[in-house]
Design a protein around this motif. Sequence first.
Motif, short mmCIF file in Angstrom:
data_model
loop_
_atom_site.label_atom_id
_atom_site.label_comp_id
_atom_site.label_asym_id
_atom_site.label_seq_id
_atom_site.Cartn_x
_atom_site.Cartn_y
_atom_site.Cartn_z
N PRO A 147 0.50 72.41 25.48
CA PRO A 147 1.12 73.63 25.97
C PRO A 147 1.36 73.48 27.64
CG PRO A 147 -0.65 74.20 24.43
CD PRO A 147 -0.30 72.74 24.59
N GLU A 154 2.48 77.71 26.11
CA GLU A 154 1.44 78.41 24.78
C GLU A 154 1.62 77.45 23.70
OE1 GLU A 154 3.09 82.21 24.20
OE2 GLU A 154 2.33 83.15 26.05
N ILE A 203 2.07 77.29 17.54
CA ILE A 203 0.86 77.83 18.33
C ILE A 203 -0.29 77.36 17.85
CG2 ILE A 203 -0.16 80.23 18.71
CD1 ILE A 203 2.59 81.41 17.61
#
Length: 208
Positions: A147, A154, A203
């Motif tokens: 990230p 993110e 993610i």
Amino acid sequence: MPLNEPITPGVVDWTGENPGILLKDENGNFSAMALFFRVAWSPVGQGQVLLLLGSPDQVEGPPNAPNVILSDNPELTAFLKKNFINKLAAFANAPSFATLPEIGAHAVRSSGDPMSHRYTETIAGGPLTVELVWEGFEAPRALELSPHEVASGEQNMFSLLVPAHAAQIIVNGHVLPGKLGTRVQAGYETTTAFLYFSETWIIPPEGS
């Protein structure tokens, strides 16, 4: 971020291709920017989206200025704008970004060969035909970024980067002005014209 497990933990955000061209004027300011998405999987389906800021400092869209989104999946456009493009400062901070009109894309095709000397993406929608041209390729580089190394800050990102040393953005046969600049990707200096293949955004699990 070396892989130490056969399965990368986290939730897949989207995967596909994401080539782009960012041109600068003689003062080093962005004069034209294009970012293209060919998404193979996302929570809102597949699709193809072109984000074009042909006159980033102008609020107007077509026919006064080539600032527009061409897309064949409006839900994907909204998803990418909220979760990805809004976090790219060069695009999100441009005066033209907030009022970009969206036009349905009725034809999208790629041509050329990134292993040769030229590759193109052509996107047509409404009265516009936009051709993105990349030439002068470097050898590909396999990227594996965490990230803090990506613009969104993110996600983890895996991709194959093919940098180009020459590029054009052509709108209805008119070549937009500007020249390539340099940028740094994970400590590696490259250009502002790039092909990203097999690009996957993940993610990370909370707390990782």
